[in-house]
Design an enzyme around this catalytic site. Structure first.
Site, PDB file in Angstrom:
ATOM      1  N   HIS A 189      33.228  44.381  33.369  1.00  0.00           N
ATOM      2  CA  HIS A 189      32.787  42.996  33.519  1.00  0.00           C
ATOM      3  C   HIS A 189      31.333  42.771  33.161  1.00  0.00           C
ATOM      4  O   HIS A 189      30.956  41.677  32.789  1.00  0.00           O
ATOM      5  CB  HIS A 189      33.166  42.464  34.904  1.00  0.00           C
ATOM      6  CG  HIS A 189      34.622  42.165  34.966  1.00  0.00           C
ATOM      7  ND1 HIS A 189      35.539  43.085  35.425  1.00  0.00           N
ATOM      8  CD2 HIS A 189      35.343  41.112  34.509  1.00  0.00           C
ATOM      9  CE1 HIS A 189      36.749  42.573  35.286  1.00  0.00           C
ATOM     10  NE2 HIS A 189      36.669  41.388  34.734  1.00  0.00           N
ATOM     11  N   ARG A 332      41.618  30.572  36.488  1.00  0.00           N
ATOM     12  CA  ARG A 332      42.344  31.661  37.147  1.00  0.00           C
ATOM     13  C   ARG A 332      41.926  31.723  38.607  1.00  0.00           C
ATOM     14  O   ARG A 332      40.727  31.684  38.908  1.00  0.00           O
ATOM     15  CB  ARG A 332      41.992  32.986  36.451  1.00  0.00           C
ATOM     16  CG  ARG A 332      42.540  34.176  37.186  1.00  0.00           C
ATOM     17  CD  ARG A 332      42.281  35.434  36.416  1.00  0.00           C
ATOM     18  NE  ARG A 332      40.915  35.906  36.575  1.00  0.00           N
ATOM     19  CZ  ARG A 332      40.431  36.961  35.918  1.00  0.00           C
ATOM     20  NH1 ARG A 332      41.176  37.599  35.041  1.00  0.00           N
ATOM     21  NH2 ARG A 332      39.196  37.357  36.112  1.00  0.00           N
ATOM     22  N   GLU A 431      49.287  40.944  32.787  1.00  0.00           N
ATOM     23  CA  GLU A 431      48.379  42.094  32.649  1.00  0.00           C
ATOM     24  C   GLU A 431      48.965  43.335  33.301  1.00  0.00           C
ATOM     25  O   GLU A 431      48.330  44.375  33.363  1.00  0.00           O
ATOM     26  CB  GLU A 431      46.986  41.752  33.192  1.00  0.00           C
ATOM     27  CG  GLU A 431      46.982  41.047  34.529  1.00  0.00           C
ATOM     28  CD  GLU A 431      45.604  40.492  34.912  1.00  0.00           C
ATOM     29  OE1 GLU A 431      44.593  40.881  34.315  1.00  0.00           O
ATOM     30  OE2 GLU A 431      45.563  39.676  35.847  1.00  0.00           O
ATOM     31  N   ASN A 454      42.925  43.346  28.811  1.00  0.00           N
ATOM     32  CA  ASN A 454      41.949  44.296  29.368  1.00  0.00           C
ATOM     33  C   ASN A 454      42.632  45.174  30.407  1.00  0.00           C
ATOM     34  O   ASN A 454      42.445  46.388  30.452  1.00  0.00           O
ATOM     35  CB  ASN A 454      40.786  43.550  30.037  1.00  0.00           C
ATOM     36  CG  ASN A 454      40.079  42.630  29.082  1.00  0.00           C
ATOM     37  OD1 ASN A 454      40.251  42.767  27.869  1.00  0.00           O
ATOM     38  ND2 ASN A 454      39.309  41.703  29.596  1.00  0.00           N
ATOM     39  N   ASP A 455      43.424  44.529  31.255  1.00  0.00           N
ATOM     40  CA  ASP A 455      44.158  45.294  32.254  1.00  0.00           C
ATOM     41  C   ASP A 455      45.484  45.820  31.708  1.00  0.00           C
ATOM     42  O   ASP A 455      45.875  46.937  32.009  1.00  0.00           O
ATOM     43  CB  ASP A 455      44.403  44.442  33.507  1.00  0.00           C
ATOM     44  CG  ASP A 455      43.169  44.398  34.392  1.00  0.00           C
ATOM     45  OD1 ASP A 455      42.545  45.458  34.574  1.00  0.00           O
ATOM     46  OD2 ASP A 455      42.816  43.310  34.881  1.00  0.00           O
ATOM     47  N   ARG A 465      39.854  51.337  32.412  1.00  0.00           N
ATOM     48  CA  ARG A 465      39.027  50.617  31.438  1.00  0.00           C
ATOM     49  C   ARG A 465      37.533  50.856  31.616  1.00  0.00           C
ATOM     50  O   ARG A 465      36.727  50.516  30.750  1.00  0.00           O
ATOM     51  CB  ARG A 465      39.349  49.108  31.486  1.00  0.00           C
ATOM     52  CG  ARG A 465      38.957  48.437  32.779  1.00  0.00           C
ATOM     53  CD  ARG A 465      39.623  47.077  32.911  1.00  0.00           C
ATOM     54  NE  ARG A 465      38.753  45.971  32.617  1.00  0.00           N
ATOM     55  CZ  ARG A 465      39.022  44.694  32.913  1.00  0.00           C
ATOM     56  NH1 ARG A 465      40.174  44.371  33.491  1.00  0.00           N
ATOM     57  NH2 ARG A 465      38.183  43.735  32.627  1.00  0.00           N
ATOM     58  N   CYS A 502      43.867  36.182  26.851  1.00  0.00           N
ATOM     59  CA  CYS A 502      42.475  36.012  27.267  1.00  0.00           C
ATOM     60  C   CYS A 502      41.790  37.362  27.461  1.00  0.00           C
ATOM     61  O   CYS A 502      40.649  37.423  27.893  1.00  0.00           O
ATOM     62  CB  CYS A 502      42.385  35.169  28.532  1.00  0.00           C
ATOM     63  SG  CYS A 502      43.285  35.874  29.910  1.00  0.00           S
TER      64      CYS A 502
HETATM   65  C1  PEP Z   1      42.324  40.942  31.504  1.00  0.00           C
HETATM   66  O1  PEP Z   1      42.666  41.770  32.332  1.00  0.00           O
HETATM   67  O2  PEP Z   1      42.605  41.018  30.290  1.00  0.00           O
HETATM   68  C2  PEP Z   1      41.519  39.782  31.893  1.00  0.00           C
HETATM   69  C3  PEP Z   1      41.255  38.828  31.048  1.00  0.00           C
HETATM   70  O3  PEP Z   1      41.034  39.746  33.159  1.00  0.00           O
HETATM   71  P1  PEP Z   1      39.766  40.569  33.658  1.00  0.00           P
HETATM   72  O4  PEP Z   1      39.060  41.119  32.443  1.00  0.00           O
HETATM   73  O5  PEP Z   1      38.912  39.615  34.422  1.00  0.00           O
HETATM   74  O6  PEP Z   1      40.382  41.622  34.500  1.00  0.00           O
HETATM   75 MG    MG Z   2      42.518  41.399  34.437  1.00  0.00          MG
END
Ligand code: PEP
Ligand code: MG
Length: 570
Positions: A189, A332, A431, A454-455, A465, A502
């Site tokens: 993040h 979200r 995710e 991402n997840d 990650r 996203c």
């Molecule tokens: C994801 O997991 O792809 C996502 C957009 O959420 P975050 O990166 O906040 O976990």
């Molecule tokens: Mg996520």
């Protein structure tokens, strides 16, 4: 000069002196003393400097982030002025002939233990305040620098082992020109926030803090993921030129700011942005965002000492909706956990936080936290084009339960006479692999999907990650990921719903042609990726990319995928 290789997390080039943001060694040798007054004086001096610093940080935070967040430092200042805390330290020095350091540490620990074990949550939070403040005073006693991102007042590149999202939120864009960290990946993040702050960054370099010293001259090349320490004159000149070229490139991109996003063969897709706070909307609009595809609301809950109220949240959501002026905004609900912690919630330590009690799992168990957020969102829905989505949905039951609570709050608000939008879309983030696999079943009940790669990548590949040791497994182009993504898009379309993405993959130049071919409807990314993506999409044919779909899905490795796509798009 030395070159350090890491992961380019936020594009651009920064050149400045290094600022080491590392917690100093606060250990000391215990000793018996024979002049207590001298130790009391040392203690008083360290307390006074700490107070002065905290006043400055508080003022800075108030101006930059807001009154609420500045309140944390008022609590810290109170600790430093509390005679019930300070007098026992002085007594200890005189009665036990110990160093000021020992008196500070032992007294603070006694209070920390006492507060930590209390039932009252407010008192337990005081333990964290004392812990924080004690470190600062100890650093002054030991004569070591205690770094404070908020106090930086000259151009620097921040060097840190890792930056938490709240550290990153404190960075002052005026002075912090770039950052380099030892750990983290492109989707941690802090990296995501660097992109929204438009600060060039390199993460996961393993050796930044070990190699770079305070005030070293450094170049951060966020495009290539390189950090150059002690650059030569020639290197400085070459990078200044690269910096200029990058600026020119940005000017080219900017020409497409107000254009819709069409492919070469006339197909339209939506390019939206991911944001963390209402302040990020300006960047979205400046970068030609057609919507907000992900508003990460957890930042509203961070850097504070208590939960945000329903009204505070309502103001934030309303501000985003109004600024976006009718364009879609996907918000979200709280996705806390993983690398996003909230000290004041006092959640138990977990062995695997990314697989633990987080996001929707936490919210469904803590309706007193969840309901005010849903109410704030529903109230804000009257001010723009809001869509709500739930994070980390693993089962249909979770979605149904969350939606039932949302509907319940909708009824409550209506009976209270409050205005709520009538046609509010409610979707989920995909995710977790289980959800991607049975997307067809979900598609009958949700209004839309937003794929959180991402997840999704970390759970599918079983590769954290945040962990650069296994980053070789973190493969967005792996056929397993492409098949899951395809499954979700097909499921959405078979029920007449839309599918967006996203996760960071949506803004990736190799993934974009693939996702276009798979039929993705909405691409949501860091605001700064929007114009390069729009430029790229104008040169791509959706029909052609679609004709490669089956071939790509049948491939065995990510490498084959990349090679295939590069050959056909460059
Ligand atoms: C994801 O997991 O792809 C996502 C957009 O959420 P975050 O990166 O906040 O976990
Ligand atoms: Mg996520």
């Amino acid at each position: 000069m030395t070159n350090i290789q890491g992961i380019g997390a936020s594009s651009g080039i920064a050149i400045a002196k290094a600022y080491q943001l590392v917690t100093p060694d606060l250990s000391f040798e215990k000793a018996t003393i024979d002049n207590p007054n001298e130790q009391i004086e040392r203690l008083e001096k360290a307390l006074a400097i700490s107070k002065e610093e905290l006043e400055k940080i508080k003022e800075h935070t108030r101006k930059e982030i807001g009154d609420e967040h500045a309140e944390i430092f008022s609590a810290h200042l109170l600790v430093l002025s509390d005679p019930e805390m300070i007098n026992p330290m002085k007594d200890k020095i005189t009665s036990e002939n110990v160093l000021a350091e020992t008196a500070l540490e032992e007294t603070a620990n006694m209070f920390i233990d006492m507060f930590k074990n209390m039932d009252n949550e407010y008192m337990r939070e005081r333990a964290a305040d004392i812990q924080d403040v004690t470190k600062r005073v100890m650093a002054h006693l030991l004569g070591v620098t205690f770094p404070d991102p908020a106090l930086i007042n000259e151009e620097v590149i921040v060097i840190a082992k890792d930056l938490t999202p709240s550290d990153t939120a404190q960075l002052n864009r005026e002075f912090v020109k770039g950052f380099a960290t030892d750990i983290g990946g492109r989707t941690s993040h802090s990296a995501i926030m660097a992109r929204s702050l438009e600060i060039p960054a390199v993460v996961g370099s393993k050796e930044a803090t070990g190699t770079i010293s305070q005030d070293d001259m450094v170049i951060v090349d966020g495009n290539e993921g390189t950090v150059i320490v002690h650059p030569t004159e020639e290197e400085l000149a070459a990078y200044r030129q690269k910096q200029e070229q990058f600026e020119q490139q940005k000017e080219e991109w900017a020409k497409l700011k107000d254009e819709p996003t069409f492919t070469e063969d006339g197909e339209q897709v939506e390019l939206a942005a991911n944001i963390g706070t209402p302040n990020d909307v300006e960047g979205v609009l400046n970068n030609g965002g057609e919507g907000v595809g992900l508003y990460r609301t957890e930042f509203l809950y961070m850097g504070k000492s208590e939960l945000p109220t329903e009204d505070e949240q309502y103001d934030a959501y309303k501000s985003v909706l109004e600024q976006m002026d009718g364009k879609p905004v996907v918000v979200r609900t709280l996705d806390i956990g993983g690398d996003k912690e909230l000290d004041y919630l006092d959640l138990p330590e977990e062995l695997n936080p990314f697989l633990g009690f987080r996001a929707i799992r936490f919210c469904l168990e803590n309706e007193q936290v969840f309901r005010p957020q849903l109410r704030a969102l529903l109230r804000a829905s009257a001010h723009g084009n809001l869509k709500i989505m739930f994070p980390m949905i693993a089962t249909l039951e979770e979605f149904r339960q969350a939606k039932a609570i949302l509907n319940d709050e909708r009824e409550n608000l209506i009976s209270e006479g409050k205005e709520v939008a009538g046609d509010l879309e409610v979707g989920i983030m995909v995710e977790i692999p289980s959800t991607a696999v049975i997307a067809k079943q979900f598609a009958k009940e949700v209004d839309f999907f937003s794929i959180g790669t991402n997840d999704l990548i970390q759970y599918t590949m079983a590769a954290d990650r945040m962990n650069e040791q296994v980053s070789y497994l973190y493969q967005p182009y792996h056929p397993a990921i492409l098949n899951l993504v395809n499954n979700v898009i097909e499921a959405a379309h078979s029920e007449g719903k839309w599918a967006g993405m996203c996760g960071e993959m949506a803004g990736d130049s190799i993934a974009i042609p693939i996702l276009l071919g798979l039929g993705l409807d909405e691409f949501s990314m860091s605001a700064t990726s929007i114009l390069p993506a729009r430029t790229q999409l104008r040169g791509l044919s959706k029909k052609k990319m679609k004709s490669y779909k089956e071939k790509l899905l049948a491939m065995g490795t990510a490498e084959e995928v990349v090679e295939f796509v590069k050959e056909r798009t460059e």
